[in-house]
Write a protein that holds these residues in place. Structure first.
Motif, PDB file in Angstrom:
ATOM      1  N   LEU A 225      -2.317  10.046   9.862  1.00  9.76           N
ATOM      2  CA  LEU A 225      -1.832  10.558  11.123  1.00  9.76           C
ATOM      3  C   LEU A 225      -2.211   9.962  12.279  1.00  9.76           C
ATOM      4  CD1 LEU A 225       0.135  12.770  12.312  1.00  9.76           C
ATOM      5  CD2 LEU A 225      -1.839  14.284  12.170  1.00  9.76           C
ATOM      6  N   ILE A 226      -3.535   9.909  12.716  1.00  9.38           N
ATOM      7  CA  ILE A 226      -4.142   9.644  13.854  1.00  9.38           C
ATOM      8  C   ILE A 226      -3.930   7.898  13.930  1.00  9.38           C
ATOM      9  CG2 ILE A 226      -6.261   8.967  15.187  1.00  9.38           C
ATOM     10  CD1 ILE A 226      -5.253  12.146  14.903  1.00  9.38           C
ATOM     11  N   TRP A 227      -3.859   7.125  12.918  1.00 14.81           N
ATOM     12  CA  TRP A 227      -3.764   5.813  13.022  1.00 14.81           C
ATOM     13  C   TRP A 227      -2.113   5.454  13.398  1.00 14.81           C
ATOM     14  CZ3 TRP A 227      -6.558   4.642   7.949  1.00 14.81           C
ATOM     15  CH2 TRP A 227      -8.126   4.602   8.296  1.00 14.81           C
ATOM     16  N   THR A 228      -1.464   6.662  13.260  1.00 11.01           N
ATOM     17  CA  THR A 228       0.211   6.047  13.615  1.00 11.01           C
ATOM     18  C   THR A 228       0.281   6.969  14.902  1.00 11.01           C
ATOM     19  OG1 THR A 228       0.882   6.722  11.110  1.00 11.01           O
ATOM     20  CG2 THR A 228       2.402   6.945  13.124  1.00 11.01           C
TER      21      THR A 228
ATOM     22  N   TYR B 161       0.986  -1.201   0.134  1.00 11.92           N
ATOM     23  CA  TYR B 161       0.055   0.133  -0.059  1.00 11.92           C
ATOM     24  C   TYR B 161       0.778   1.267   0.001  1.00 11.92           C
ATOM     25  CZ  TYR B 161      -3.831   2.925   1.243  1.00 11.92           C
ATOM     26  OH  TYR B 161      -4.642   3.929   1.412  1.00 11.92           O
ATOM     27  N   ALA B 162       2.013   1.372   0.807  1.00 11.28           N
ATOM     28  CA  ALA B 162       2.749   2.218   0.773  1.00 11.28           C
ATOM     29  C   ALA B 162       3.524   2.522  -0.496  1.00 11.28           C
ATOM     30  CB  ALA B 162       3.789   2.079   1.679  1.00 11.28           C
ATOM     31  N   ILE B 163       4.081   1.515  -1.059  1.00 12.24           N
ATOM     32  CA  ILE B 163       4.484   1.764  -2.686  1.00 12.24           C
ATOM     33  C   ILE B 163       3.620   2.095  -3.555  1.00 12.24           C
ATOM     34  CG2 ILE B 163       5.376   0.030  -4.368  1.00 12.24           C
ATOM     35  CD1 ILE B 163       6.812  -1.582  -2.259  1.00 12.24           C
TER      36      ILE B 163
ATOM     37  N   MET C 133       4.709  -6.697  19.917  1.00 12.36           N
ATOM     38  CA  MET C 133       5.119  -6.647  18.588  1.00 12.36           C
ATOM     39  C   MET C 133       4.170  -6.496  17.477  1.00 12.36           C
ATOM     40  SD  MET C 133       8.017  -7.041  16.880  1.00 12.36           S
ATOM     41  CE  MET C 133       9.126  -7.825  17.880  1.00 12.36           C
ATOM     42  N   PRO C 134       2.855  -6.847  17.521  1.00 14.80           N
ATOM     43  CA  PRO C 134       2.134  -6.412  16.559  1.00 14.80           C
ATOM     44  C   PRO C 134       1.678  -5.028  16.523  1.00 14.80           C
ATOM     45  CG  PRO C 134       1.305  -8.541  17.582  1.00 14.80           C
ATOM     46  CD  PRO C 134       2.442  -8.034  18.395  1.00 14.80           C
ATOM     47  N   VAL C 135       1.948  -4.474  17.653  1.00 13.79           N
ATOM     48  CA  VAL C 135       1.538  -3.012  17.769  1.00 13.79           C
ATOM     49  C   VAL C 135       2.544  -2.279  17.232  1.00 13.79           C
ATOM     50  CG1 VAL C 135       1.143  -1.085  19.387  1.00 13.79           C
ATOM     51  CG2 VAL C 135      -0.176  -3.254  19.793  1.00 13.79           C
ATOM     52  N   LEU C 136       3.845  -2.600  17.606  1.00 15.33           N
ATOM     53  CA  LEU C 136       5.169  -1.896  17.124  1.00 15.33           C
ATOM     54  C   LEU C 136       5.147  -2.103  15.459  1.00 15.33           C
ATOM     55  CD1 LEU C 136       8.019  -0.735  17.425  1.00 15.33           C
ATOM     56  CD2 LEU C 136       8.763  -3.263  17.722  1.00 15.33           C
TER      57      LEU C 136
ATOM     58  N   ALA D 291       3.001   4.475  10.084  1.00 17.11           N
ATOM     59  CA  ALA D 291       4.000   5.706   9.949  1.00 17.11           C
ATOM     60  C   ALA D 291       4.421   5.784   8.091  1.00 17.11           C
ATOM     61  CB  ALA D 291       5.123   5.823  10.687  1.00 17.11           C
ATOM     62  N   LEU D 292       4.717   4.333   7.864  1.00 20.08           N
ATOM     63  CA  LEU D 292       5.328   4.180   6.516  1.00 20.08           C
ATOM     64  C   LEU D 292       4.296   4.824   5.369  1.00 20.08           C
ATOM     65  CD1 LEU D 292       7.691   3.194   4.722  1.00 20.08           C
ATOM     66  CD2 LEU D 292       6.576   1.166   4.547  1.00 20.08           C
ATOM     67  N   ILE D 293       3.288   4.367   5.784  1.00 21.52           N
ATOM     68  CA  ILE D 293       2.138   4.841   4.744  1.00 21.52           C
ATOM     69  C   ILE D 293       1.915   6.379   4.633  1.00 21.52           C
ATOM     70  CG2 ILE D 293      -0.342   4.594   4.320  1.00 21.52           C
ATOM     71  CD1 ILE D 293      -0.214   1.652   4.782  1.00 21.52           C
ATOM     72  N   LEU D 294       2.013   6.806   6.089  1.00 18.32           N
ATOM     73  CA  LEU D 294       1.933   8.240   6.072  1.00 18.32           C
ATOM     74  C   LEU D 294       2.869   9.148   5.395  1.00 18.32           C
ATOM     75  CD1 LEU D 294       0.409  10.955   7.376  1.00 18.32           C
ATOM     76  CD2 LEU D 294       1.903  10.394   9.476  1.00 18.32           C
ATOM     77  N   LEU D 295       4.284   8.777   5.678  1.00 17.73           N
ATOM     78  CA  LEU D 295       5.343   9.333   4.960  1.00 17.73           C
ATOM     79  C   LEU D 295       5.292   9.059   3.590  1.00 17.73           C
ATOM     80  CD1 LEU D 295       8.136   8.279   7.581  1.00 17.73           C
ATOM     81  CD2 LEU D 295       7.078  10.599   7.291  1.00 17.73           C
ATOM     82  N   SER D 296       4.854   7.963   2.930  1.00 17.50           N
ATOM     83  CA  SER D 296       4.689   7.679   1.619  1.00 17.50           C
ATOM     84  C   SER D 296       3.779   8.706   0.871  1.00 17.50           C
ATOM     85  CB  SER D 296       4.264   6.251   1.325  1.00 17.50           C
ATOM     86  OG  SER D 296       3.041   5.888   1.679  1.00 17.50           O
ATOM     87  N   SER D 297       2.811   9.038   1.725  1.00 15.36           N
ATOM     88  CA  SER D 297       1.420   9.919   1.140  1.00 15.36           C
ATOM     89  C   SER D 297       2.258  11.211   0.804  1.00 15.36           C
ATOM     90  CB  SER D 297       0.572   9.869   2.137  1.00 15.36           C
ATOM     91  OG  SER D 297       0.854  10.750   3.067  1.00 15.36           O
ATOM     92  N   PHE D 298       3.445  11.632   1.123  1.00 13.33           N
ATOM     93  CA  PHE D 298       4.147  12.941   0.967  1.00 13.33           C
ATOM     94  C   PHE D 298       5.012  13.084  -0.281  1.00 13.33           C
ATOM     95  CE2 PHE D 298       2.822  13.265   5.185  1.00 13.33           C
ATOM     96  CZ  PHE D 298       2.152  14.843   5.313  1.00 13.33           C
ATOM     97  N   VAL D 299       5.268  11.583  -0.705  1.00 17.57           N
ATOM     98  CA  VAL D 299       6.580  11.633  -1.666  1.00 17.57           C
ATOM     99  C   VAL D 299       5.863  11.916  -3.313  1.00 17.57           C
ATOM    100  CG1 VAL D 299       7.905   9.778  -2.812  1.00 17.57           C
ATOM    101  CG2 VAL D 299       7.782   9.756  -0.226  1.00 17.57           C
ATOM    102  N   ASN D 300       4.910  11.416  -3.488  1.00 18.48           N
ATOM    103  CA  ASN D 300       4.389  11.538  -4.816  1.00 18.48           C
ATOM    104  C   ASN D 300       3.196  12.760  -4.916  1.00 18.48           C
ATOM    105  OD1 ASN D 300       3.334  11.390  -7.528  1.00 18.48           O
ATOM    106  ND2 ASN D 300       3.741   9.181  -7.439  1.00 18.48           N
TER     107      ASN D 300
END
Length: 193
Positions: A36-39, A19-21, A59-62, A69-78
């Motif tokens: 953002l809130i889900w992170t 999804y992030a990709i 571990m699952p929460v981590l 956070a990866l998905i949130l950050l990926s949303s700013f790339v393209n």
């Protein structure tokens, strides 16, 4: 029990990394407010629980925090992954942050849990509305993973009460709704497209 934890971690990674990709490629357009809130919400809970020490149950929460956070950050790339944030989204963000703030400061576990559920539900609303109106901007992976992880969480509950069962049951229902809306609306687009 460790087998279920491994399933939860693997499902989360295999659903959220693609999804992030897809976000980086502009194929999906995550709502930044929701992600953002889900992170943020589970991060607060994770930090609080880590203050008592680490165990495998975290571990699952981590992994969930890292992948959201990866998905949130990926949303700013393209730039193609941009999704317009409207006043409804900002209202949900402010109310969710208020609920998280109250959640953080409360001393009553049930009250904290209810506020956490409210914050998460407010995070869901912008994505749910976007998914209904523009299903082509979403992917089903994270929400299907959410359903599976909630089932795993329910299976791992050892002492059933409101505090231990409310959030996994809520996550099952809300992820099932998001999955069903996105899947159903995308099928309708394909059928009529």
């Amino acid at each position: 029990m460790n087998f279920l934890l491994i399933i939860s971690v693997v499902v989360t990674l295999f659903a959220n990394i693609p999804y992030a990709i897809a976000s980086i490629q502009g194929k999906v357009r995550p709502n930044k407010i929701s992600w953002l809130i889900w992170t943020l919400a589970p991060s607060i809970g994770l930090v609080a629980s880590l203050s008592k020490g680490f165990d495998l149950g975290q571990m699952p929460v981590l992994v969930s925090v890292a992948s959201t956070a990866l998905i949130l950050l990926s949303s700013f790339v393209n730039r193609k992954a941009y999704w317009e944030i409207r006043s409804f989204d900002w209202t949900c963000l402010v109310l969710a942050l208020l609920a998280l703030l109250l959640w953080y400061f409360t001393k009553n576990p049930d009250t904290a849990l209810i506020l956490s559920l409210v914050a998460d539900l407010l995070a869901v609303m912008p994505t749910l509305v976007k998914s209904w109106r523009h299903p082509e901007t979403e992917g089903i992976g994270p929400y299907l993973a959410g359903v599976i992880n909630a089932i795993v969480a329910v299976l791992l509950i050892q002492h059933w009460n409101f505090t231990t069962s409310a959030f996994p049951i809520y996550l099952f229902l809300v992820n099932l709704i998001l999955f069903a809306v996105i899947f159903g609306r995308q099928r309708k687009l394909v059928k009529h497209g």
